[in-house]
Design an enzyme around this catalytic site. Structure first.
Site, PDB file in Angstrom:
ATOM      1  N   HIS A  82       2.367 -36.360  29.318  1.00  0.00           N
ATOM      2  CA  HIS A  82       3.719 -35.798  29.301  1.00  0.00           C
ATOM      3  C   HIS A  82       4.367 -36.021  30.648  1.00  0.00           C
ATOM      4  CE1 HIS A  82       6.430 -33.186  26.943  1.00  0.00           C
ATOM      5  NE2 HIS A  82       6.938 -32.903  28.120  1.00  0.00           N
ATOM      6  N   ASP A 161      10.089 -22.944  22.555  1.00  0.00           N
ATOM      7  CA  ASP A 161      10.480 -24.026  23.474  1.00  0.00           C
ATOM      8  C   ASP A 161      11.617 -24.840  22.882  1.00  0.00           C
ATOM      9  OD1 ASP A 161      10.155 -25.722  25.876  1.00  0.00           O
ATOM     10  OD2 ASP A 161       9.688 -27.223  24.368  1.00  0.00           O
ATOM     11  N   ARG A 168      18.609 -24.641  27.673  1.00  0.00           N
ATOM     12  CA  ARG A 168      18.536 -24.985  29.106  1.00  0.00           C
ATOM     13  C   ARG A 168      19.301 -26.274  29.376  1.00  0.00           C
ATOM     14  NH1 ARG A 168      12.678 -26.020  29.828  1.00  0.00           N
ATOM     15  NH2 ARG A 168      13.245 -26.616  31.931  1.00  0.00           N
ATOM     16  N   SER A 183       7.412 -24.733  29.509  1.00  0.00           N
ATOM     17  CA  SER A 183       7.895 -25.591  28.437  1.00  0.00           C
ATOM     18  C   SER A 183       6.864 -26.681  28.128  1.00  0.00           C
ATOM     19  CB  SER A 183       9.229 -26.216  28.866  1.00  0.00           C
ATOM     20  OG  SER A 183       9.546 -27.328  28.088  1.00  0.00           O
ATOM     21  N   LYS A 187       3.751 -26.648  24.813  1.00  0.00           N
ATOM     22  CA  LYS A 187       3.686 -27.731  23.811  1.00  0.00           C
ATOM     23  C   LYS A 187       2.326 -28.408  23.851  1.00  0.00           C
ATOM     24  CE  LYS A 187       7.466 -29.859  25.220  1.00  0.00           C
ATOM     25  NZ  LYS A 187       8.721 -29.413  25.770  1.00  0.00           N
TER      26      LYS A 187
HETATM   27  N1  URA Z   1       9.804 -31.743  29.797  1.00  0.00           N
HETATM   28  C1  URA Z   1       9.630 -30.649  29.020  1.00  0.00           C
HETATM   29  O1  URA Z   1       9.010 -30.734  27.968  1.00  0.00           O
HETATM   30  N2  URA Z   1      10.151 -29.507  29.411  1.00  0.00           N
HETATM   31  C2  URA Z   1      10.836 -29.370  30.560  1.00  0.00           C
HETATM   32  O2  URA Z   1      11.268 -28.282  30.862  1.00  0.00           O
HETATM   33  C3  URA Z   1      11.013 -30.495  31.374  1.00  0.00           C
HETATM   34  C4  URA Z   1      10.491 -31.689  30.963  1.00  0.00           C
END
Ligand code: URA
Length: 431
Positions: A82, A161, A168, A183, A187
């Site tokens: 990620h 999220d 956001r 966040s 996930k």
């Molecule tokens: N990627 C994400 O999944 N969440 C964030 O807040 C920033 C980048």
């Protein structure tokens, strides 16, 4: 309990209790807490931060807000990667197929664009027919069969999220260590991979602009991962310039394909090789860095990584013929920017490139906006490339007429110097 009291409590710098955090997440997901109240809470967090205990609880409540996918039916060490978000960051589209073609199961949930940064899901959805919505059974069976599947956030996967991310994005509440850490990790934990590589971007095009902030965010995410026995590793990478040559959606997919053919730009190749090598080590395919690089080179040279990419696209409904067709990316408008003098190129602001790409239509300005997949920027001269007066520097693309104001905005995002500048890609690693 009332959200207004908790906003005030946070503003006064008092730590929220576990019960209060539970209240905030569950009532926001159910709709009791309204977007305007949550936006105020998020803004307060951006300014006041959260304690490590609050971040841990916030993350777990988000993770628990929907179902948790059980990946135990997939053999082997499941890996996920990620990025914290960048400009021109199509890394998953290259690293995923590379490691999947080397037999490592990639079970990944990706996000959409956020702020001025792009999102893997938007890029994948620019391919006609591609679906990011798979049932758990389809997701697991696809990873078992072809070693790679990428899903978006359905309404029942970390819904907290999903709602917070969209809010956001349009309320200026992205750049915050607790909000980003919770966040991303909510996930990652909900999709149950064993090993996670986090690409923490640093620079003016990233949400973390300094290496110190990036280290803090990395520590938070590693701590959360360790609490659930995950092998979390971090690579901090340079986002003061856009990654690669394409910024947008369709054009980034095409750049990913070129990179899988071995024709990527130097910075992007370095990033992809480094991430893939770390993942191969996490998946215990090899513990030798050199060996990992050799394996990656091989699947690029023999075409296996590219084949895997097309197989993955096809499995998720993408029309590979249309993707391969000459008119896959076919923007109606373009505007070219030329060099006004000789010298050496330096892109000084990935942020401005991201903002201009977004204004061209490649990103969202409000929650309900749809994306113009044709929109974006192609960079012809990258940092440290030699430039002659009159050379093409960049081309802007869109489905709608392009205003000269956008070119003016880009003018402040680069300079033409006399000498080369330092241009490191990998800034540090943590685990
Ligand atoms: N990627 C994400 O999944 N969440 C964030 O807040 C920033 C980048």
């Amino acid at each position: 309990m009332r959200i207004v009291d908790l906003i005030i409590k946070k503003r006064e710098g008092i730590e929220l209790s576990d019960k209060e955090i539970e209240f905030i997440i569950s009532n926001y997901v159910s709709g009791e807490i309204k977007d305007y109240q949550m936006a105020s809470f998020l803004t307060t967090v951006v300014f006041k931060g959260m304690t490590p205990k609050e971040i841990g609880k916030f993350t777990f409540e988000m993770m628990k807000s929907g179902k948790i996918i059980d990946l135990s039916a997939i053999n082997g060490i499941k890996v996920d990667k990620h990025s914290t978000g960048g400009v021109g960051d199509k890394t998953t589209l290259v690293v995923g197929p590379i490691i999947a073609s080397l037999g490592v199961p990639v079970a990944k949930m990706s996000g959409r664009g956020l702020g001025h940064t792009g999102g893997t899901i938007d890029k994948l959805e620019s391919i006609p027919g591609f679906s990011v919505e798979l049932t758990d059974e389809q997701f697991i069976s696809q990873v078992n069969k072809i070693k790679i599947a990428v899903i978006g956030q359905s309404d029942n996967l970390v819904p907290a999220d999903k709602k917070l991310y969209a809010l956001r994005d349009v309320t200026g509440n992205v750049s915050s260590i607790p909000l980003i850490a919770s966040s991303i990790m909510s996930k990652k934990l909900a999709t149950g991979s064993d090993a996670i590589l986090l690409d923490v971007k640093v620079g003016n095009g990233a949400f973390m602009t300094t290496i110190e902030e990036a280290k803090k965010l990395s520590e938070q995410m590693i701590t959360i991962g360790k609490q659930l026995n995950k092998d979390v590793r971090v690579e901090m990478t340079n986002m003061s310039r856009p990654m690669g040559k394409a910024i947008g959606n369709k054009n980034e997919v095409l750049e990913a394909i070129e990179t899988l053919k071995g024709n990527g730009s130097k910075d992007f190749i370095e990033l992809c090789y480094s991430a893939s090598a770390t993942i191969l080590k996490q998946a215990k395919v090899t513990d030798d860095e050199k060996e990992a690089y050799k394996m990656i080179d091989e699947v690029i040279k023999n075409g296996k990584a590219l084949e895997k990419f097309y197989e993955f696209i096809k499995y998720q409904g993408g029309d590979v013929e249309k993707l391969k067709a000459k008119d896959f990316w076919n923007p109606s408008f373009k505007l070219e920017v030329f060099a006004k003098k000789d010298g050496v190129m330096e892109i000084t602001s990935a942020l401005d490139f991201g903002i201009v790409a977004s204004k061209l239509g490649a990103g969202r300005i409000s929650k309900e906006d749809s994306i113009d997949f044709e929109a974006g920027i192609q960079i012809n001269k990258k940092t440290n490339d030699k430039v002659k007066k009159g050379d093409l520097l960049f081309t802007l693309f869109s489905s709608k007429a392009i205003s000269n104001e956008l070119v003016e905005e880009l003018e402040k995002a680069y300079t033409i110097n006399e000498k080369e500048v330092e241009n490191k890609i990998i800034l540090g690693k943590m685990e």
